[in-house]
Design an enzyme around this catalytic site. Structure first.
Site, PDB file in Angstrom:
ATOM      1  N   CYS A  33       2.454   1.903  12.071  1.00 47.28           N
ATOM      2  CA  CYS A  33       1.485   1.381  11.104  1.00 47.28           C
ATOM      3  C   CYS A  33       1.956   1.516   9.648  1.00 47.28           C
ATOM      4  CB  CYS A  33       0.133   2.054  11.299  1.00 47.28           C
ATOM      5  SG  CYS A  33       0.256   3.799  11.695  1.00 47.28           S
TER       6      CYS A  33
ATOM      7  N   HIS B 197      -3.796   3.145   5.337  1.00 48.32           N
ATOM      8  CA  HIS B 197      -2.643   3.942   4.896  1.00 48.32           C
ATOM      9  C   HIS B 197      -2.197   3.459   3.511  1.00 48.32           C
ATOM     10  CE1 HIS B 197      -2.549   5.720   8.756  1.00 48.32           C
ATOM     11  NE2 HIS B 197      -1.408   5.281   9.233  1.00 48.32           N
TER      12      HIS B 197
END
Ligand SMILES: NC(=O)C1=CN([C@@H]2O[C@H](COP(=O)(O)OP(=O)(O)OC[C@H]3O[C@@H](n4cnc5c(N)ncnc54)[C@H](OP(=O)(O)O)[C@@H]3O)[C@@H](O)[C@H]2O)C=CC1
Ligand SMILES: N[C@@H](CC(=O)OP(=O)(O)O)C(=O)O
Length: 360
Positions: free
Chosen positions: A151, A251
């Protein structure tokens, strides 16, 4: 309208699996019919097997689906199988599915390094899916696997792709990540005591994955389309430092980069290049492709996970604070939704591209 393709999800009860279920509810191309998880969940109705942790309600269509064991027999009607399996178990399960002739798009790390497996961030390198076409041309029509990247890698490579296309190679790159807790999964997940009032400056294996995956994703497909030539360490040096922070989803990465060619572009040219990038998936008309692939934010205090992670339903990436870097050329802050464009959403967009290219 064509009939929808039948889809299955492995690891359906996990953080990524739950996101697959949300994103596949009412999907125009795929009808989610089969759910698989461990033997702890198999045999139960999904609503009884799952500990639902999403802020959106569990879609009704999934409630009464009985969870299957992760065996290919239970998934044989599927045109596409998405995997959100725990990587400790994904290897042999996904291999058995491919050998049974199924098309698998996986979030797990197990096959990402394999030469014959495309590692794809759908808003960045969908052309690597042409390896599947080559396998079909070889007569190996049956099963295949496509891997989705880590990710954090997904967020990092999104702005790199248009910059390399426009200004030539990037030869040095650093990223410092601030990663959401959903990235660590739900079974068991991160203990509250570790994240509250705290930052954990270590995520096992993550730095290494970001560093090598970037070289494969930015690498080149061979002329026979049978393998990817990753960038060498002479071509690009990548350095990552990873931190876990008390954010639910999204993130953040603080990145710095240097171009090989001189003179380097200006800050305005860099921003312009990012703003005007249109990913191929959007040009192909894929349902989930972001209209705006990269959102360039001008406010000094953006992007922020809570405010910006859902741009283009989590398929778009936000970039802010683009400025000169006194050590390399530029620095910027990148935010991407780790379970959408970093995981389940990427898997679905890859499947939409496979469908558009008539590969499923
Ligand atoms: N979370 C994220 O942001 C990202 C995750 N990934 C990767 O995606 C995968 C899934 O991650 P995540 O959803 O976070 O993990 P979770 O721990 O939340 O979920 C794991 C899933 O695997 C199932 N499972 C566990 N053991 C077995 C087994 N022996 N046989 C079959 N199924 C099993 C679990 O089922 P049960 O509930 O029955 O135990 C559950 O459905 C991992 O490989 C991860 O590295 C990749 C990118 C981002
Ligand atoms: N490790 C990532 C999520 C993940 O599972 O990545 P991978 O699929 O590369 O192991 C995170 O903690 O945010």
């Amino acid at each position: 309208m064509c009939a929808r393709k039948i889809a299955g999800v492995l690891g359906a009860t996990g953080a990524v699996g739950q996101r697959f279920i949300l994103l596949l509810a009412d999907h125009p191309d795929f009808e989610l019919k089969v759910l698989g998880a461990s033997s702890r969940s198999a045999g139960k109705k999904y609503i009884d097997a799952v500990v639902w942790k999403q802020t959106d309600l569990l879609p009704e269509f999934a409630e009464n689906i009985v969870v299957s064991e992760c065996k290919s027999d239970a998934f044989k009607e599927c045109d596409i199988v998405f995997s959100g399996l725990d990587a400790d178990y994904a290897g042999p399960i996904e291999k058995e599915f491919v050998e049974a002739g199924l098309a698998v798009v996986s979030n797990a790390k197990n096959y990402r390094r394999a030469q014959e497996v495309p590692l794809v961030v759908p808003i960045v390198n969908p052309e690597h899916l042409d390896m599947i076409e080559a396998r079909k041309a070889d007569g190996k029509k049956s099963g295949f696997i496509v891997c989705i990247s880590n990710c954090s890698t997904a967020g990092l490579v999104a702005p790199l792709k248009p910059l390399v296309e426009k200004f030539g190679p990037i030869d040095a790159l650093t990223t410092t990540t601030l990663q959401a807790i959903s990235g660590a999964g739900f079974s068991p997940g991160i203990p509250g005591i570790d994240v509250l009032d705290n930052i954990v400056p270590y995520i096992g294996g993550e730095e290494d994955k970001i560093e090598w995956e970037t070289t494969k994703i930015l690498g080149h497909l061979s002329s026979d389309k049978k393998e990817i030539r990753a960038l060498s360490s002479e071509e690009i040096k990548v350095s990552a430092q990873c931190n876990r922070v008390a954010v639910s989803d999204g993130h953040t990465e603080c990145i710095s980069l240097r171009f090989k060619n001189r003179p380097a572009p200006s800050v305005e040219q860099v921003k312009d290049c990012l703003k005007t990038y249109v990913c191929d998936a959007y040009k192909l008309g894929c349902h989930s492709a972001p209209k705006q692939t990269i959102h360039v934010l001008e406010q000094n205090d953006r992007p922020q996970p809570r405010l910006d992670r859902n741009r283009d339903a989590g398929f778009g990436v936000s970039v802010g604070r683009v400025r000169e870097d006194p050590v390399l050329d530029f620095k910027m802050v990148v935010l991407s939704h780790n379970t959408v464009i970093g995981a389940a959403g990427a898997g679905i967009l890859i499947a939409e591209i496979l469908l558009a290219k008539k590969l499923i």
